[in-house]
Design an enzyme around this catalytic site. Structure first.
Site, PDB file in Angstrom:
ATOM      1  CE  LYS A 229      -3.237   2.907   0.213  1.00 30.87           C
ATOM      2  NZ  LYS A 229      -4.445   3.050   0.930  1.00 30.87           N
TER       3      LYS A 229
ATOM      4  CG  PHE B 151      -1.344   9.293 -10.973  1.00 32.99           C
ATOM      5  CD1 PHE B 151      -2.582   8.813 -11.333  1.00 32.99           C
ATOM      6  CD2 PHE B 151      -1.163   9.740  -9.676  1.00 32.99           C
ATOM      7  CE1 PHE B 151      -3.633   8.772 -10.426  1.00 32.99           C
ATOM      8  CE2 PHE B 151      -2.198   9.700  -8.755  1.00 32.99           C
ATOM      9  CZ  PHE B 151      -3.435   9.216  -9.138  1.00 32.99           C
TER      10      PHE B 151
ATOM     11  CB  CYS C  45      -4.059   8.776   0.665  1.00 36.02           C
ATOM     12  SG  CYS C  45      -5.576   8.084   1.326  1.00 36.02           S
TER      13      CYS C  45
HETATM   14  C1  UDX Z   1      -4.798   7.897  -3.551  1.00 33.20           C
HETATM   15  C2  UDX Z   1      -4.449   6.655  -4.382  1.00 33.20           C
HETATM   16  O1  UDX Z   1      -4.632   6.954  -5.777  1.00 33.20           O
HETATM   17  C3  UDX Z   1      -5.331   5.485  -3.963  1.00 33.20           C
HETATM   18  O2  UDX Z   1      -4.970   4.321  -4.686  1.00 33.20           O
HETATM   19  C4  UDX Z   1      -5.127   5.255  -2.475  1.00 33.20           C
HETATM   20  O3  UDX Z   1      -5.953   4.205  -2.037  1.00 33.20           O
HETATM   21  C5  UDX Z   1      -5.435   6.519  -1.696  1.00 33.20           C
HETATM   22  O4  UDX Z   1      -4.642   7.603  -2.173  1.00 33.20           O
HETATM   23  P1  UDX Z   1      -6.787   9.675  -3.587  1.00 33.20           P
HETATM   24  O5  UDX Z   1      -6.172  10.303  -2.382  1.00 33.20           O
HETATM   25  O6  UDX Z   1      -8.261   9.483  -3.644  1.00 33.20           O
HETATM   26  O7  UDX Z   1      -6.148   8.247  -3.864  1.00 33.20           O
HETATM   27  O8  UDX Z   1      -6.399  10.628  -4.807  1.00 33.20           O
HETATM   28  P2  UDX Z   1      -5.665  10.500  -6.210  1.00 33.20           P
HETATM   29  O9  UDX Z   1      -6.649  10.310  -7.285  1.00 33.20           O
HETATM   30  O10 UDX Z   1      -4.534   9.545  -6.134  1.00 33.20           O
HETATM   31  O11 UDX Z   1      -5.078  11.985  -6.324  1.00 33.20           O
HETATM   32  C6  UDX Z   1      -4.188  12.483  -5.342  1.00 33.20           C
HETATM   33  C7  UDX Z   1      -3.782  13.875  -5.656  1.00 33.20           C
HETATM   34  O12 UDX Z   1      -2.900  13.899  -6.760  1.00 33.20           O
HETATM   35  C8  UDX Z   1      -4.908  14.844  -5.994  1.00 33.20           C
HETATM   36  O13 UDX Z   1      -4.683  16.061  -5.313  1.00 33.20           O
HETATM   37  C9  UDX Z   1      -4.778  15.012  -7.485  1.00 33.20           C
HETATM   38  O14 UDX Z   1      -5.256  16.272  -7.909  1.00 33.20           O
HETATM   39  C10 UDX Z   1      -3.285  14.902  -7.685  1.00 33.20           C
HETATM   40  N1  UDX Z   1      -2.862  14.459  -9.027  1.00 33.20           N
HETATM   41  C11 UDX Z   1      -3.246  13.244  -9.502  1.00 33.20           C
HETATM   42  C12 UDX Z   1      -2.038  15.278  -9.788  1.00 33.20           C
HETATM   43  O15 UDX Z   1      -1.670  16.386  -9.383  1.00 33.20           O
HETATM   44  N2  UDX Z   1      -1.638  14.835 -11.022  1.00 33.20           N
HETATM   45  C13 UDX Z   1      -2.007  13.639 -11.526  1.00 33.20           C
HETATM   46  O16 UDX Z   1      -1.591  13.311 -12.646  1.00 33.20           O
HETATM   47  C14 UDX Z   1      -2.841  12.819 -10.740  1.00 33.20           C
END
Ligand code: UDX
Length: 438
Positions: free
Chosen positions: A209, A254, A265
């Site tokens: 994780k 990502f 997270c």
């Molecule tokens: C994350 C993990 O993706 C998930 O698998 C885990 O269980 C919990 O943490 P989450 O916190 O819901 O999930 O958000 P995520 O979709 O991963 O986005 C995290 C952050 O990254 C957001 O602030 C998003 O805006 C940012 N982000 C994401 C970027 O800045 N660029 C990207 O390309 C993708």
């Protein structure tokens, strides 16, 4: 016989997991110490915004398959008890606060019987599960046969229901065949649909994780570091990400440069991972995550600096409109939200900041009560000298630059998420700045 499942902790993870388990046909009780949350859930109401959760709650609360309680004794008779409580960053350092994980295992232990399986889902420092197994051994009634397993959760907020019902992989950290069998029963539907399954030891399952989140955070900070280079050289990070993303080994997901990652997270998980590595004498192995964190936080400063520049060097007493407060779209979660951090920093520098978010304003106001909150994008942009697009809600992409241009006092916008239509804004006479691209 239908499995009886208990879910301890009914936050973003636990509430969705409980509803998902009911949807899969199990008899479920959700337990939380927060009475307000439990009251809402008992009434079939989601205590936070998460697409698709509400109908599930309504249906299964109404049928009686899903119940909620503040009493830990309600786990009595459960075959499986999932631990879904939070592990936030500690106030005194980078490590995770494990208070809730330990207190929930301690609270459920005396009520266990008949070989109940306690399954940790919370994100924890490696080694926690083994320590919890010992704790369980000493606290569960003699002869209860209670056992501990680990089953990390990879759900993304805003896709949480989909990720719970149709996970892309399952990981079982177990110490016995019985525990594996029990988890196979719980996830029978996903396994029948050929969901990949890794059965492993406790430590590996804990590490999977945090490693996944560390990798995702690194990917985002990588592209944001490249965005910094693009900003100096005049190159375009979005096209660059498209180009490298076609390489299957890299992949395009990502790699969206912007104001960086936030949420409950990624930020705290990489910090807790570094802290744990230090504790076990492997600080150097994860030292690079400190750089990942630093790059991420620099993006917030960068937007503040860009705003200052657009305002001619001085933000005090200037009108700034902020679109978005949630850490990502389709969520009302503002934990470590980059959007809110930027809004707060500008406010502290003396700007008059008005914020609009379709769902997160109420939560934002709890941590930043001094910001002003509006009821629509148009509302907060009225009279603004600069507009900041900081959370990529669909409704912000749908804004008409001509109509928006008619209400602001200066047509200047920063697209912190690189997803607005640059040409349309520039055609409408806006000064348009984006992240890592012209
Ligand atoms: C994350 C993990 O993706 C998930 O698998 C885990 O269980 C919990 O943490 P989450 O916190 O819901 O999930 O958000 P995520 O979709 O991963 O986005 C995290 C952050 O990254 C957001 O602030 C998003 O805006 C940012 N982000 C994401 C970027 O800045 N660029 C990207 O390309 C993708």
């Amino acid at each position: 016989m239908t499995l009886r499942i208990a879910v301890v902790g009914t936050g973003y993870l636990g509430a969705v997991h409980a509803a998902g388990m009911a949807e899969l046909g199990f008899d479920v009780v959700g337990v939380d110490v927060d009475e307000a949350k439990v009251d809402a859930l008992r009434a079939g109401k989601a205590p936070f915004f998460e697409p698709d959760l509400q109908p599930l709650l309504e249906r299964h609360v109404a049928s009686g398959a899903l119940r909620f309680s503040t009493d830990f004794a309600s786990v009595t008779g459960s075959d499986v008890v999932f631990i879904c409580v939070g592990t936030p960053q500690r106030a005194d350092g980078l490590a995770a606060d494990m208070t809730y994980v330990y207190s929930s295992v301690e609270a459920v232990a005396p009520h266990l019987s008949n070989g109940a399986l306690v399954v940790g889902k919370s994100t924890v420092p490696v080694g926690t599960a083994t320590a919890l197994a010992d704790r369980l051994d000493s606290l569960a009634p003699a002869g209860s046969g209670a056992e501990l397993a680990w089953n990390p959760e990879f759900l993304r907020e805003s896709f949480a229901v989909e990720d719970t019902l149709r996970p892309d992989r399952l990981v079982f950290g177990v110490t016995s065949e019985g525990a594996e069998e029990r988890l196979r029963e719980v996830y029978a539907t996903a396994l029948e649909a050929d969901t990949p399954l890794i059965v492993t030891d406790l430590a590996t399952s804990e590490l999977v994780k945090v490693s996944a989140n560390a990798f995702l955070a690194t990917k985002i900070s990588f592209i944001n570091a490249i965005a910094e280079i693009c900003e100096i050289t005049g190159a375009n990070v979005t096209q660059l990400a498209d180009a490298i993303g076609f390489d299957e080994r890299i992949g395009r997901k990502f790699l969206n440069a912007g104001i960086g990652f936030g949420g409950g997270c990624l930020p705290k998980d990489i910090r807790a991972f570094m802290a744990r590595a230090g504790e076990i004498g492997a600080g150097q192995s994860l030292a690079f995550l400190g750089e990942v964190d630093a790059i991420n936080l620099r993006r917030r400063d960068h937007v503040v600096n860009m705003t200052r520049e657009l305002l001619g060097g001085e933000v005090a007493d200037r009108r700034v409109a902020v679109l978005g407060a949630a850490f990502k779209p389709n969520s009302d979660d503002v934990r470590d939200s980059p959007a809110l951090a930027v809004a707060g920093a500008l406010h502290l520098a003396g700007a008059h900041v008005t914020v609009y978010d379709p769902e997160a304003a109420e939560n934002a106001a709890k941590i930043y009560p001094t910001l002003e909150y509006g009821t629509s994008a148009m509302d907060v942009c009225r009279g603004a000298e600069v507009v900041l697009h900081l959370t990529e809600w669909k409704e912000f992409r749908a804004l008409d630059p001509v109509e928006l241009g008619a209400v602001v006092s200066t047509k200047a916008i920063i697209d912190g998420r690189n997803c607005l239509d640059t040409d349309a804004y520039r055609r409408a006479g806006w000064t348009f700045r984006a992240m890592g691209r012209p």
